[in-house]
Motif scaffolding. Sequence first.
Motif, PDB file in Angstrom:
ATOM      1  N   MET A   1      -1.319   1.077  11.976  1.00 15.11           N
ATOM      2  CA  MET A   1      -1.202  -0.304  11.520  1.00 15.11           C
ATOM      3  C   MET A   1      -0.095  -0.401  10.483  1.00 15.11           C
ATOM      4  SD  MET A   1      -4.090  -2.700   9.683  1.00 15.11           S
ATOM      5  CE  MET A   1      -5.138  -2.624  11.131  1.00 15.11           C
ATOM      6  N   SER A   2       0.743  -1.377  10.620  1.00 13.02           N
ATOM      7  CA  SER A   2       1.849  -1.562   9.693  1.00 13.02           C
ATOM      8  C   SER A   2       1.351  -2.080   8.353  1.00 13.02           C
ATOM      9  CB  SER A   2       2.858  -2.547  10.295  1.00 13.02           C
ATOM     10  OG  SER A   2       3.923  -2.755   9.399  1.00 13.02           O
ATOM     11  N   LYS A   3       1.890  -1.498   7.298  1.00 12.17           N
ATOM     12  CA  LYS A   3       1.552  -1.966   5.958  1.00 12.17           C
ATOM     13  C   LYS A   3       2.517  -3.072   5.555  1.00 12.17           C
ATOM     14  CE  LYS A   3       1.821   2.027   3.819  1.00 12.17           C
ATOM     15  NZ  LYS A   3       1.686   3.060   2.769  1.00 12.17           N
ATOM     16  N   SER A   4       2.064  -3.976   4.693  1.00 16.18           N
ATOM     17  CA  SER A   4       2.963  -4.990   4.174  1.00 16.18           C
ATOM     18  C   SER A   4       3.994  -4.314   3.282  1.00 16.18           C
ATOM     19  CB  SER A   4       2.189  -6.035   3.371  1.00 16.18           C
ATOM     20  OG  SER A   4       1.738  -5.491   2.136  1.00 16.18           O
ATOM     21  N   ALA A   5       5.145  -4.969   3.108  1.00 14.02           N
ATOM     22  CA  ALA A   5       6.196  -4.411   2.259  1.00 14.02           C
ATOM     23  C   ALA A   5       5.700  -4.243   0.832  1.00 14.02           C
ATOM     24  CB  ALA A   5       7.420  -5.318   2.314  1.00 14.02           C
ATOM     25  N   ALA A   6       4.921  -5.208   0.365  1.00 18.69           N
ATOM     26  CA  ALA A   6       4.394  -5.124  -0.999  1.00 18.69           C
ATOM     27  C   ALA A   6       3.475  -3.922  -1.158  1.00 18.69           C
ATOM     28  CB  ALA A   6       3.652  -6.411  -1.358  1.00 18.69           C
ATOM     29  N   ARG A   7       2.641  -3.668  -0.166  1.00 19.29           N
ATOM     30  CA  ARG A   7       1.759  -2.494  -0.220  1.00 19.29           C
ATOM     31  C   ARG A   7       2.576  -1.202  -0.185  1.00 19.29           C
ATOM     32  NH1 ARG A   7      -3.483  -2.958  -0.188  1.00 19.29           N
ATOM     33  NH2 ARG A   7      -4.449  -4.963   0.362  1.00 19.29           N
ATOM     34  N   SER A   8       3.643  -1.191   0.586  1.00 24.38           N
ATOM     35  CA  SER A   8       4.492  -0.008   0.649  1.00 24.38           C
ATOM     36  C   SER A   8       5.129   0.270  -0.702  1.00 24.38           C
ATOM     37  CB  SER A   8       5.579  -0.193   1.704  1.00 24.38           C
ATOM     38  OG  SER A   8       5.017  -0.257   2.994  1.00 24.38           O
ATOM     39  N   MET A   9       5.563  -0.778  -1.373  1.00 23.91           N
ATOM     40  CA  MET A   9       6.171  -0.584  -2.688  1.00 23.91           C
ATOM     41  C   MET A   9       5.121  -0.162  -3.710  1.00 23.91           C
ATOM     42  SD  MET A   9       8.816  -2.923  -4.822  1.00 23.91           S
ATOM     43  CE  MET A   9      10.168  -2.243  -3.858  1.00 23.91           C
ATOM     44  N   ALA A  10       3.935  -0.721  -3.627  1.00 25.14           N
ATOM     45  CA  ALA A  10       2.858  -0.302  -4.525  1.00 25.14           C
ATOM     46  C   ALA A  10       2.515   1.172  -4.287  1.00 25.14           C
ATOM     47  CB  ALA A  10       1.630  -1.181  -4.329  1.00 25.14           C
ATOM     48  N   ILE A  50       1.583   1.120 -14.878  1.00 25.21           N
ATOM     49  CA  ILE A  50       2.098   0.346 -13.752  1.00 25.21           C
ATOM     50  C   ILE A  50       1.040   0.216 -12.667  1.00 25.21           C
ATOM     51  CG2 ILE A  50       3.673   0.453 -11.765  1.00 25.21           C
ATOM     52  CD1 ILE A  50       5.812   1.514 -13.653  1.00 25.21           C
ATOM     53  N   ASN A  51       0.430   1.325 -12.318  1.00 19.09           N
ATOM     54  CA  ASN A  51      -0.544   1.298 -11.230  1.00 19.09           C
ATOM     55  C   ASN A  51      -1.819   0.561 -11.610  1.00 19.09           C
ATOM     56  OD1 ASN A  51       0.642   2.796  -8.876  1.00 19.09           O
ATOM     57  ND2 ASN A  51       1.012   4.272 -10.498  1.00 19.09           N
ATOM     58  N   ALA A  52      -2.172   0.591 -12.889  1.00 22.33           N
ATOM     59  CA  ALA A  52      -3.323  -0.192 -13.340  1.00 22.33           C
ATOM     60  C   ALA A  52      -3.053  -1.681 -13.159  1.00 22.33           C
ATOM     61  CB  ALA A  52      -3.630   0.118 -14.802  1.00 22.33           C
ATOM     62  N   GLU A  53      -1.831  -2.100 -13.472  1.00 20.90           N
ATOM     63  CA  GLU A  53      -1.477  -3.516 -13.306  1.00 20.90           C
ATOM     64  C   GLU A  53      -1.357  -3.889 -11.829  1.00 20.90           C
ATOM     65  OE1 GLU A  53      -1.304  -5.906 -15.724  1.00 20.90           O
ATOM     66  OE2 GLU A  53      -2.205  -4.262 -16.849  1.00 20.90           O
ATOM     67  N   LEU A  54      -0.782  -3.005 -11.041  1.00 19.32           N
ATOM     68  CA  LEU A  54      -0.626  -3.301  -9.609  1.00 19.32           C
ATOM     69  C   LEU A  54      -1.977  -3.400  -8.904  1.00 19.32           C
ATOM     70  CD1 LEU A  54       2.433  -1.082  -8.612  1.00 19.32           C
ATOM     71  CD2 LEU A  54       2.352  -3.573  -8.842  1.00 19.32           C
ATOM     72  N   SER A  55      -2.974  -2.701  -9.425  1.00 19.74           N
ATOM     73  CA  SER A  55      -4.306  -2.757  -8.810  1.00 19.74           C
ATOM     74  C   SER A  55      -4.926  -4.146  -8.927  1.00 19.74           C
ATOM     75  CB  SER A  55      -5.225  -1.716  -9.450  1.00 19.74           C
ATOM     76  OG  SER A  55      -5.555  -2.081 -10.779  1.00 19.74           O
ATOM     77  N   LYS A  56      -4.392  -4.966  -9.818  1.00 19.26           N
ATOM     78  CA  LYS A  56      -4.903  -6.327 -10.013  1.00 19.26           C
ATOM     79  C   LYS A  56      -4.216  -7.337  -9.088  1.00 19.26           C
ATOM     80  CE  LYS A  56      -5.449  -5.237 -14.939  1.00 19.26           C
ATOM     81  NZ  LYS A  56      -4.974  -5.585 -16.316  1.00 19.26           N
ATOM     82  N   LEU A  57      -3.127  -6.918  -8.445  1.00 21.99           N
ATOM     83  CA  LEU A  57      -2.391  -7.826  -7.566  1.00 21.99           C
ATOM     84  C   LEU A  57      -3.042  -7.913  -6.193  1.00 21.99           C
ATOM     85  CD1 LEU A  57       1.479  -7.215  -7.804  1.00 21.99           C
ATOM     86  CD2 LEU A  57       0.212  -9.231  -8.531  1.00 21.99           C
ATOM     87  N   ASP A  58      -2.968  -9.086  -5.598  1.00 27.16           N
ATOM     88  CA  ASP A  58      -3.339  -9.241  -4.189  1.00 27.16           C
ATOM     89  C   ASP A  58      -2.113  -8.862  -3.375  1.00 27.16           C
ATOM     90  OD1 ASP A  58      -3.976  -9.971  -1.636  1.00 27.16           O
ATOM     91  OD2 ASP A  58      -4.709 -11.978  -2.154  1.00 27.16           O
ATOM     92  N   LEU A  59      -2.056  -7.622  -2.926  1.00 27.54           N
ATOM     93  CA  LEU A  59      -0.856  -7.110  -2.280  1.00 27.54           C
ATOM     94  C   LEU A  59      -0.619  -7.710  -0.900  1.00 27.54           C
ATOM     95  CD1 LEU A  59      -1.152  -3.380  -3.355  1.00 27.54           C
ATOM     96  CD2 LEU A  59       0.488  -5.071  -4.198  1.00 27.54           C
ATOM     97  N   ASP A  60      -1.638  -8.360  -0.339  1.00 28.02           N
ATOM     98  CA  ASP A  60      -1.433  -9.025   0.944  1.00 28.02           C
ATOM     99  C   ASP A  60      -0.717 -10.368   0.771  1.00 28.02           C
ATOM    100  OD1 ASP A  60      -2.627  -7.050   2.556  1.00 28.02           O
ATOM    101  OD2 ASP A  60      -4.628  -7.768   1.983  1.00 28.02           O
ATOM    102  N   ARG A  61      -0.700 -10.846  -0.461  1.00 31.68           N
ATOM    103  CA  ARG A  61      -0.026 -12.111  -0.740  1.00 31.68           C
ATOM    104  C   ARG A  61       1.208 -11.941  -1.631  1.00 31.68           C
ATOM    105  NH1 ARG A  61      -3.017 -16.701   0.398  1.00 31.68           N
ATOM    106  NH2 ARG A  61      -5.172 -16.334   1.059  1.00 31.68           N
ATOM    107  N   ALA A  62       1.268 -10.825  -2.337  1.00 33.04           N
ATOM    108  CA  ALA A  62       2.359 -10.601  -3.287  1.00 33.04           C
ATOM    109  C   ALA A  62       3.685 -10.341  -2.562  1.00 33.04           C
ATOM    110  CB  ALA A  62       2.029  -9.408  -4.176  1.00 33.04           C
ATOM    111  N   SER A  63       4.772 -10.707  -3.205  1.00 30.52           N
ATOM    112  CA  SER A  63       6.109 -10.420  -2.695  1.00 30.52           C
ATOM    113  C   SER A  63       6.604  -9.105  -3.282  1.00 30.52           C
ATOM    114  CB  SER A  63       7.074 -11.543  -3.085  1.00 30.52           C
ATOM    115  OG  SER A  63       7.267 -11.551  -4.496  1.00 30.52           O
ATOM    116  N   LEU A  64       7.683  -8.598  -2.730  1.00 35.89           N
ATOM    117  CA  LEU A  64       8.302  -7.402  -3.291  1.00 35.89           C
ATOM    118  C   LEU A  64       8.718  -7.642  -4.739  1.00 35.89           C
ATOM    119  CD1 LEU A  64      10.521  -6.318  -0.271  1.00 35.89           C
ATOM    120  CD2 LEU A  64       8.575  -5.062  -1.202  1.00 35.89           C
ATOM    121  N   SER A  65       9.231  -8.827  -4.988  1.00 35.32           N
ATOM    122  CA  SER A  65       9.640  -9.182  -6.348  1.00 35.32           C
ATOM    123  C   SER A  65       8.447  -9.179  -7.304  1.00 35.32           C
ATOM    124  CB  SER A  65      10.317 -10.562  -6.344  1.00 35.32           C
ATOM    125  OG  SER A  65      10.789 -10.882  -7.625  1.00 35.32           O
ATOM    126  N   ASP A  66       7.297  -9.660  -6.824  1.00 29.04           N
ATOM    127  CA  ASP A  66       6.083  -9.657  -7.649  1.00 29.04           C
ATOM    128  C   ASP A  66       5.690  -8.233  -8.042  1.00 29.04           C
ATOM    129  OD1 ASP A  66       5.781 -12.431  -7.422  1.00 29.04           O
ATOM    130  OD2 ASP A  66       4.454 -12.265  -5.678  1.00 29.04           O
TER     131      ASP A  66
END
Length: 219
Positions: A1-10, A50-66
């Motif tokens: 299954m393909s991951k979203s770009a935001a998830r890949s960056m996270a 960084i990873n603590a903050e990223l864990s709070k993001l909705d990575l399915d909706r977040a952009s790469l910029s986010d």
Amino acid sequence: MSKSAARSMASMFQMMSQMIETEKDHLSELDGAIGDGDHGITMSIGFLAINAELSKLDLDRASLSDVMSTAASGFLNAVGASTGPLYATGFRRAAKALAGHDALDLSACTDVIEAISAGIRERGKGQRGDKTMLDVWLPAADAAAHARAENKPVDAYWHDVVTAADNGAAATRSMIATKGRAARVRERSLGHIDPGAASAALLIRVMAEALRPDRRDGA
């Protein structure tokens, strides 16, 4: 299954944190020779934040910029030393550069590397030859731009970028520090690899691994 770009960056930032944890003691040992001996600890704190903050993001909706903007804020809030503002500025510049991208293709990767390099140079007012992380980031950015302009395939592109980064880090051994804490010891810094350059080369190596299409498209 393909991951979203935001998830890949996270995932990339998670891998960076894991690499820093593995190399933390070595980085601090390098820093002990010419600085305060805490570079590994500082980088560890920053990437864990960084990873603590990223864990709070909705990575399915977040952009790469986010993702990149969140990384900048997380690092800066956790790291008060000079490394904090330098990487935060680089990540913020990268966030702006990613505003027009929704995929992590080589165009986006090039923009990220160039933006991080430019942000660090702008904030630190440094250049190649100062014996800093810029001796890694700037040649890596040049290599990325050249590989992209020559339309090199993915493997060749990342080979050029990682090689430039590794060579840049190794070259700091023959330099005398003129910036940062190592500048206080001047000639005594000769013969030692700069810890910031060493950690920068590790981060770029992780980027090459994490942002390969076959890695991104995995589960």
